[in-house]
Design a protein around this motif. Sequence first.
Motif, PDB file in Angstrom:
ATOM      1  N   ALA A   1       0.933  -1.101  -0.041  1.00 55.13           N
ATOM      2  CA  ALA A   1      -0.092  -0.009  -0.099  1.00 55.13           C
ATOM      3  C   ALA A   1       0.934   1.226  -0.113  1.00 55.13           C
ATOM      4  O   ALA A   1       1.098   1.984   1.088  1.00 55.13           O
ATOM      5  CB  ALA A   1      -0.931  -0.020   1.076  1.00 55.13           C
ATOM      6  N   PRO A   2       1.375   1.682  -1.119  1.00 56.17           N
ATOM      7  CA  PRO A   2       2.447   2.708  -1.256  1.00 56.17           C
ATOM      8  C   PRO A   2       1.631   4.025  -0.678  1.00 56.17           C
ATOM      9  O   PRO A   2       0.464   4.392  -1.042  1.00 56.17           O
ATOM     10  CB  PRO A   2       2.744   3.002  -2.665  1.00 56.17           C
ATOM     11  CG  PRO A   2       2.429   1.299  -3.301  1.00 56.17           C
ATOM     12  CD  PRO A   2       1.313   0.774  -2.311  1.00 56.17           C
ATOM     13  N   VAL A   3       2.334   4.718   0.088  1.00 55.73           N
ATOM     14  CA  VAL A   3       1.706   6.227   0.365  1.00 55.73           C
ATOM     15  C   VAL A   3       2.937   7.173  -0.037  1.00 55.73           C
ATOM     16  O   VAL A   3       4.045   7.081  -0.026  1.00 55.73           O
ATOM     17  CB  VAL A   3       1.610   6.090   1.763  1.00 55.73           C
ATOM     18  CG1 VAL A   3       1.237   7.466   2.412  1.00 55.73           C
ATOM     19  CG2 VAL A   3       0.656   5.165   2.278  1.00 55.73           C
ATOM     20  N   GLU A   4       2.158   8.244  -0.370  1.00 55.20           N
ATOM     21  CA  GLU A   4       3.175   9.506  -0.746  1.00 55.20           C
ATOM     22  C   GLU A   4       3.089  10.448   0.472  1.00 55.20           C
ATOM     23  O   GLU A   4       1.895  10.977   0.774  1.00 55.20           O
ATOM     24  CB  GLU A   4       2.751  10.077  -2.001  1.00 55.20           C
ATOM     25  CG  GLU A   4       3.402  11.353  -2.463  1.00 55.20           C
ATOM     26  CD  GLU A   4       3.194  11.975  -3.833  1.00 55.20           C
ATOM     27  OE1 GLU A   4       2.951  13.312  -3.830  1.00 55.20           O
ATOM     28  OE2 GLU A   4       2.771  11.309  -5.046  1.00 55.20           O
ATOM     29  N   LEU A   5       4.251  10.745   0.929  1.00 54.96           N
ATOM     30  CA  LEU A   5       4.262  11.474   2.519  1.00 54.96           C
ATOM     31  C   LEU A   5       5.546  12.286   2.188  1.00 54.96           C
ATOM     32  O   LEU A   5       6.696  11.833   2.012  1.00 54.96           O
ATOM     33  CB  LEU A   5       4.147  10.621   3.341  1.00 54.96           C
ATOM     34  CG  LEU A   5       4.177  11.181   4.784  1.00 54.96           C
ATOM     35  CD1 LEU A   5       2.947  11.854   5.165  1.00 54.96           C
ATOM     36  CD2 LEU A   5       4.327  10.116   5.812  1.00 54.96           C
ATOM     37  N   ASP A   6       5.225  13.556   2.725  1.00 56.28           N
ATOM     38  CA  ASP A   6       6.391  14.524   2.700  1.00 56.28           C
ATOM     39  C   ASP A   6       7.102  14.086   4.251  1.00 56.28           C
ATOM     40  O   ASP A   6       6.131  14.551   5.114  1.00 56.28           O
ATOM     41  CB  ASP A   6       5.993  16.150   2.425  1.00 56.28           C
ATOM     42  CG  ASP A   6       6.928  16.851   2.743  1.00 56.28           C
ATOM     43  OD1 ASP A   6       8.134  16.571   2.965  1.00 56.28           O
ATOM     44  OD2 ASP A   6       6.703  18.101   2.586  1.00 56.28           O
ATOM     45  N   SER A   7       8.085  13.875   4.198  1.00 57.62           N
ATOM     46  CA  SER A   7       8.713  13.429   5.556  1.00 57.62           C
ATOM     47  C   SER A   7       9.093  14.746   6.287  1.00 57.62           C
ATOM     48  O   SER A   7       9.561  14.379   7.321  1.00 57.62           O
ATOM     49  CB  SER A   7       9.531  12.036   5.316  1.00 57.62           C
ATOM     50  OG  SER A   7      10.750  12.731   4.635  1.00 57.62           O
ATOM     51  N   LEU A   8       9.277  15.657   5.604  1.00 51.27           N
ATOM     52  CA  LEU A   8       9.766  16.853   6.261  1.00 51.27           C
ATOM     53  C   LEU A   8       9.067  17.294   7.463  1.00 51.27           C
ATOM     54  O   LEU A   8       9.783  17.518   8.530  1.00 51.27           O
ATOM     55  CB  LEU A   8      10.146  17.764   5.388  1.00 51.27           C
ATOM     56  CG  LEU A   8      11.426  19.022   5.759  1.00 51.27           C
ATOM     57  CD1 LEU A   8      12.600  18.301   6.069  1.00 51.27           C
ATOM     58  CD2 LEU A   8      11.660  20.123   4.642  1.00 51.27           C
ATOM     59  N   PRO A   9       7.928  17.364   7.406  1.00 54.37           N
ATOM     60  CA  PRO A   9       7.204  17.942   8.553  1.00 54.37           C
ATOM     61  C   PRO A   9       7.091  16.883   9.657  1.00 54.37           C
ATOM     62  O   PRO A   9       7.109  17.337  10.885  1.00 54.37           O
ATOM     63  CB  PRO A   9       5.821  17.979   8.120  1.00 54.37           C
ATOM     64  CG  PRO A   9       5.975  18.388   6.563  1.00 54.37           C
ATOM     65  CD  PRO A   9       7.069  17.257   6.176  1.00 54.37           C
ATOM     66  N   LEU A  10       7.167  15.543   9.368  1.00 51.14           N
ATOM     67  CA  LEU A  10       7.519  14.724  10.330  1.00 51.14           C
ATOM     68  C   LEU A  10       8.722  14.870  11.293  1.00 51.14           C
ATOM     69  O   LEU A  10       8.636  14.681  12.505  1.00 51.14           O
ATOM     70  CB  LEU A  10       7.511  13.264   9.728  1.00 51.14           C
ATOM     71  CG  LEU A  10       6.304  12.479   9.141  1.00 51.14           C
ATOM     72  CD1 LEU A  10       6.576  11.191   8.363  1.00 51.14           C
ATOM     73  CD2 LEU A  10       5.134  12.322  10.040  1.00 51.14           C
TER      74      LEU A  10
END
Length: 105
Positions: free
Chosen positions: A29-38
């Motif tokens: 289940a691929p997810v596109e997520l901007d990891s910088l805010p994490l």
Amino acid sequence: MEAVRPGARFVLIGALSGQLATDGTGTTAPVELDSLPLIHKRIEMRGFSSDDYDDKDEWTDRFGAWLGAGEITFPQVRVKGIENAPRTLLEVIEGRHIGAVVVEL
């Protein structure tokens, strides 16, 4: 991620869109997520599965108690009529519904 408060915690469950993807194996289940805010907001994300519990009855009892007490809430959509089930399934796959989707008979 813009609306998330610093230090927020998320539990990830379910991946129906990946399981039903026509171009996949049903095991991803691929997810596109901007990891910088994490990183900047120190957000915690953890996958969760009932497989984490050896005693499924204990898990069911605990989860049911949390729901009953209002300690856990999650969005749900109710659709009336079995005749609407095929359309609703397509809408789920397209990502038009958030949370659990129940077709009332």
